[in-house]
Design a protein around this motif. Sequence first.
Motif, PDB file in Angstrom:
ATOM      1  N   THR A   1       0.707  -1.330   0.275  1.00 21.61           N
ATOM      2  CA  THR A   1       0.412  -0.183   0.299  1.00 21.61           C
ATOM      3  C   THR A   1       0.982   0.967  -0.103  1.00 21.61           C
ATOM      4  O   THR A   1       0.301   2.039  -0.511  1.00 21.61           O
ATOM      5  N   ALA A   2       1.763   1.746   0.567  1.00 18.45           N
ATOM      6  CA  ALA A   2       2.650   2.316   0.457  1.00 18.45           C
ATOM      7  C   ALA A   2       3.939   2.431  -0.930  1.00 18.45           C
ATOM      8  O   ALA A   2       3.827   3.971  -1.153  1.00 18.45           O
TER       9      ALA A   2
ATOM     10  N   ALA B   1      -0.414   3.179  -2.870  1.00 16.16           N
ATOM     11  CA  ALA B   1      -1.315   4.711  -2.780  1.00 16.16           C
ATOM     12  C   ALA B   1      -0.014   6.007  -3.169  1.00 16.16           C
ATOM     13  O   ALA B   1      -1.250   6.288  -4.221  1.00 16.16           O
ATOM     14  N   PRO B   2       0.822   6.448  -3.284  1.00 11.97           N
ATOM     15  CA  PRO B   2       1.606   7.443  -4.388  1.00 11.97           C
ATOM     16  C   PRO B   2       1.351   7.018  -5.509  1.00 11.97           C
ATOM     17  O   PRO B   2       1.558   8.224  -6.563  1.00 11.97           O
TER      18      PRO B   2
ATOM     19  N   THR C   1      -3.627   8.092  -4.792  1.00 17.25           N
ATOM     20  CA  THR C   1      -4.525   8.149  -3.919  1.00 17.25           C
ATOM     21  C   THR C   1      -4.126   8.607  -2.279  1.00 17.25           C
ATOM     22  O   THR C   1      -2.613   8.739  -2.252  1.00 17.25           O
TER      23      THR C   1
ATOM     24  N   TRP D   1      -3.763   9.521   1.676  1.00 14.26           N
ATOM     25  CA  TRP D   1      -3.130   8.750   2.317  1.00 14.26           C
ATOM     26  C   TRP D   1      -5.239   8.052   2.917  1.00 14.26           C
ATOM     27  O   TRP D   1      -5.233   7.328   3.940  1.00 14.26           O
TER      28      TRP D   1
ATOM     29  N   VAL E   1      -6.894   5.953   1.482  1.00 12.19           N
ATOM     30  CA  VAL E   1      -6.078   3.965   1.557  1.00 12.19           C
ATOM     31  C   VAL E   1      -7.319   3.275   2.447  1.00 12.19           C
ATOM     32  O   VAL E   1      -8.038   2.022   2.142  1.00 12.19           O
TER      33      VAL E   1
END
Length: 353
Positions: free
Chosen positions: A295-296, A299-300, A304, A306, A309
């Motif tokens: 996800t880390a 997401a960027p 998206t 944070w 998320v």
Amino acid sequence: MRPGLLRALLLGQLAVVGAVGSLGGCLAGRPVSVLMIPLLIDQNVALPGTLPRWEPTDLGWTALVIAGSTLLGGWGPARRAAHATETDLLAGVQGHRRSRPARALGVLTRLLVAGGLTAGVVVSAVTVHRYGAVSSTAADASFLGALGALVLVCVLASWLVPVLLRGAAHLPVPGPAWHVATRTALLESRRSTATVLPFLIALGLVVIMFGSARMGVGSVRLSGFLSVFGLALATAWSGGVAVIAMSAGRRRRDAALLSAAGASAGQVRAAQVLEGVLHAFAAVLLGLVVCAISTALIAPASGTAWAQVPGRLPWVEIGVTGALTLATTCVAVVVSAWAGHGAGTATVLRARD
């Protein structure tokens, strides 16, 4: 029998098993391909009009590759078995252990592989930061980095799983069932790791594939996921169940000891169920670690925020996979222990794996 001759005999048996298994797999591959090809065409993985085609030469190459892989995997166990003494075999202990240089080399190799995978994840993060959101390069880097994180956790699983089990053993759970369950899992830490790995891989793939789709990086549907990974995951899942069955002897002895100490049948069954819970707990926890790392990265790359998320994560898919993991491990542990229920307590206590 001389150790060299015994090792050759064991390796020959492994080669035969691998060759026969590969031939059976080739024969079973045609009906499976008939079912899989429509799904692959639907997901644009295979071209329309693709038909299963059987080549006789495939049998030979497949048998050769599988037999060779079986020999490589069984070389170490066959060597240890060939050098084990009669006393060790009768006592049911492992007599021939690897030397210190061999163990050090194994640890160093694992650290080098883990270091390379960590470097790959870091490079993916740097690439995502450099190219920014909504970039195909960043999306590809985030996806590859997420897969690298999954492989990294799998490589470190042999160290992480015992740590998790030791931590679980210190939880203040009343009753002897929890103590027996944690003891069995820790004594069989290698098998516990092998049990956790297939379920960890399934959870990791679910997190990466569906999580990236929810965040706009790629698109995957359940049918597409099953068409690509379903058969492989089912095979790996069966392997996890088989590893649980390999510890059936120790599990039955623990049950016999509990019964001899005055434990009820319900307490014995609770200890067995809790052992399955421990395996599922380790798999889910490591799967969440993969979820956090992936996800880390994703997401960027998808842009998206944070704050959004948590709502984009595939909680339903994670919950279903975790529930299936829990049910599978618990049922497998109970069934493997129940298989020898007809034997008396004294007979079970004298038995060896």
